[in-house]
Enzyme design. Structure first.
Site, PDB file in Angstrom:
ATOM      1  N   GLY A  36       0.832  -1.207   0.000  1.00  0.00           N
ATOM      2  CA  GLY A  36       0.000   0.000   0.000  1.00  0.00           C
ATOM      3  C   GLY A  36       0.856   1.242   0.000  1.00  0.00           C
ATOM      4  O   GLY A  36       2.074   1.184   0.174  1.00  0.00           O
ATOM      5  N   GLY A  71      -0.245  -4.944   1.180  1.00  0.00           N
ATOM      6  CA  GLY A  71      -1.519  -4.683   0.506  1.00  0.00           C
ATOM      7  C   GLY A  71      -1.742  -5.529  -0.734  1.00  0.00           C
ATOM      8  O   GLY A  71      -2.888  -5.812  -1.102  1.00  0.00           O
ATOM      9  N   GLU A 114       5.651  -6.039   7.775  1.00  0.00           N
ATOM     10  CA  GLU A 114       5.211  -4.843   8.484  1.00  0.00           C
ATOM     11  C   GLU A 114       5.868  -4.603   9.844  1.00  0.00           C
ATOM     12  O   GLU A 114       5.989  -3.454  10.281  1.00  0.00           O
ATOM     13  CB  GLU A 114       3.686  -4.870   8.664  1.00  0.00           C
ATOM     14  CG  GLU A 114       2.894  -4.656   7.391  1.00  0.00           C
ATOM     15  CD  GLU A 114       2.727  -5.902   6.543  1.00  0.00           C
ATOM     16  OE1 GLU A 114       2.100  -5.815   5.478  1.00  0.00           O
ATOM     17  OE2 GLU A 114       3.225  -6.983   6.946  1.00  0.00           O
ATOM     18  N   ASP A 163      -1.386  -6.557   8.336  1.00  0.00           N
ATOM     19  CA  ASP A 163      -2.821  -6.270   8.296  1.00  0.00           C
ATOM     20  C   ASP A 163      -3.482  -6.887   7.063  1.00  0.00           C
ATOM     21  O   ASP A 163      -3.161  -8.000   6.688  1.00  0.00           O
ATOM     22  CB  ASP A 163      -3.058  -4.758   8.401  1.00  0.00           C
ATOM     23  CG  ASP A 163      -2.465  -3.969   7.244  1.00  0.00           C
ATOM     24  OD1 ASP A 163      -1.539  -4.475   6.568  1.00  0.00           O
ATOM     25  OD2 ASP A 163      -2.918  -2.827   7.005  1.00  0.00           O
TER      26      ASP A 163
END
Length: 427
Positions: free
Chosen positions: A139, A187, A210, A218
């Site tokens: 992302g 992402g 991450e 996530d």
């Protein structure tokens, strides 16, 4: 990893010429534009509808044409949305940014998936990336970082939009095929792993890195990671370990493995399927998978370490995992200890609890939990420091606060998981 700056989004082109032509002669235009949808307008000599109704139908037709023709044909658009045969095709088109997802792309993909899901003429959805290097490297972390620093609502909107998209993919009623050729991280995993089929190639490079930037795995990581075999998911989440090629299949992240150069032919065959069922699509993917001999004899890279991974990463706390790694003392354990010591202690504690709780949650509950965690990270220190050290200054020397696992209190972790009331994620 979410690592790339936003590129400006081009506004969709408006079909002005079509609109002007239709306005000039509404009845004539509608005769050939909408015969199947509005039979009353296509029969010669039938009663003439009112001009206002014609104009309303005309506007609807312009919108339909606009949806079909505008963004999808613009090769400079950040995401291309096309319909070919019975397939809806999503192409992530930011090759210079390794197809990193920004909010504009998310806001285009989400409604298109919902539209295709309801469309009786769309039988499957395919997602892929351009440029040959990446499916999607993550992302748009830099944009989120800048927004979070000044309290801009992008730091809420991005995660909200991204997680809603992850859920739309996870609940999509139409078969969803992700061609994860090249770098697939963060992402990029979120827009692939929750779909029915994930086709890896020898160029696939998977990671959820991450914890190295003060975040947590996530995009539904709390759902799919603890459901992988043994404790592989916990290991991947805490260490950010990268998997390549056929190993992505063997870990259970991909469902099929096909040579990169065969993907255009596979896509063509998928598009050519007539009213395909999920089973027909699976059969086609299986036939390509069975013919692929690349790295066929290669052992799974984690096979020799699986016993240790299952034992060492089954502990109830990060402190216990670290203690077990030290006690084990093997080269493998020492390497993992060295890696974990570089990660944000806060991220490690959030991640372990995220996966332990997510193991028995629905995808929707996991995404709600992860949205709470994302907002806690936006309010904290480590995310901004991690992005600075890894992506901006690139000194690879983040100064985490707190700097040790023992200093991250249970009370602090509990607070990160607390509901946000009216600000909670709605799916």
């Amino acid at each position: 990893m979410r690592a790339f700056p936003t590129l400006s989004s081009k506004p969709p082109q408006v079909i002005l010429l079509l609109h002007a032509a239709t306005l000039a002669s509404p009845t004539k235009q509608l005769h050939h534009l909408v015969p199947s949808h509005f039979p009353a307008l296509s029969r010669t000599g039938s009663s003439t509808p009112s001009l206002s109704r014609l104009m309303a139908l005309n506007r609807l037709q312009v919108i339909l044409q606009h949806l079909k023709m505008s963004k999808q044909t613009d090769s400079t658009a950040e995401v291309l949305l096309e319909k070919k045969g019975g397939a809806g095709i999503i192409t992530l088109n930011r090759p210079k940014a390794l197809n990193a997802l920004n909010l504009s792309m998310i806001q285009q993909i989400y409604p298109q998936i919902k539209t295709w899901e309801q469309d009786p003429e769309t039988f499957l959805i395919i997602i892929k990336g351009t440029g040959g290097k990446a499916f999607c490297a993550g992302g748009d972390i830099r944009a989120i970082t800048e927004a979070g620093k000044v309290g801009d609502k992008l730091s809420q909107d991005f995660f909200r939009g991204e997680y809603r998209l992850n859920n739309a993919i996870g609940t999509c009623k139409k078969p969803y095929v992700a061609l994860i050729d090249g770098i697939t991280m963060g992402g990029g995993v979120g827009v692939s792993v929750h779909g029915h089929f994930r086709v890896a190639t020898e160029k696939t490079l998977f990671a959820m890195p991450e914890t190295a930037i003060g975040l947590f795995p996530d995009v539904g990581g709390g759902y799919f990671l603890p459901r992988l075999s043994g404790k592989i998911g916990y290991y991947l989440a805490l260490t950010g370990c990268r998997l390549k090629g056929r190993d992505v299949l063997k870990a259970g992240i991909a469902t099929h493995f096909v040579e990169s150069e065969k993907l255009p032919a596979l896509e063509k065959d998928l598009i050519a399927l007539k009213s395909p069922s999920k089973e027909k699509i699976a059969d086609l993917l299986n036939s390509y998978h069975m013919k692929c001999t690349v790295d066929q004899e290669k052992e799974f890279v984690l096979d020799e370490h699986m016993e240790k991974i299952n034992s060492l990463f089954s502990a109830n706390s990060m402190e216990e995992i670290v203690k077990k790694l030290k006690q084990d003392g093997s080269p493998f354990a020492m390497k993992q200890l060295e890696t974990i010591n570089k990660m944000s202690p806060t991220s490690l504690k959030l991640t372990l609890r995220q996966l332990r709780e997510g193991a028995s949650m629905s995808l929707q509950d996991v995404l709600r939990m992860e949205y709470r965690l994302s907002q806690a990270c936006m309010k904290g220190h480590d995310f901004y420091e991690g992005v600075r050290a890894v992506l901006i200054d690139k000194d690879q020397s983040p100064k985490w606060k707190p700097a040790a696992l023992e200093e991250v209190s249970d009370e602090f972790v509990d607070n990160c998981f607390k509901p946000l009331g009216n600000d909670d994620l709605r799916l």
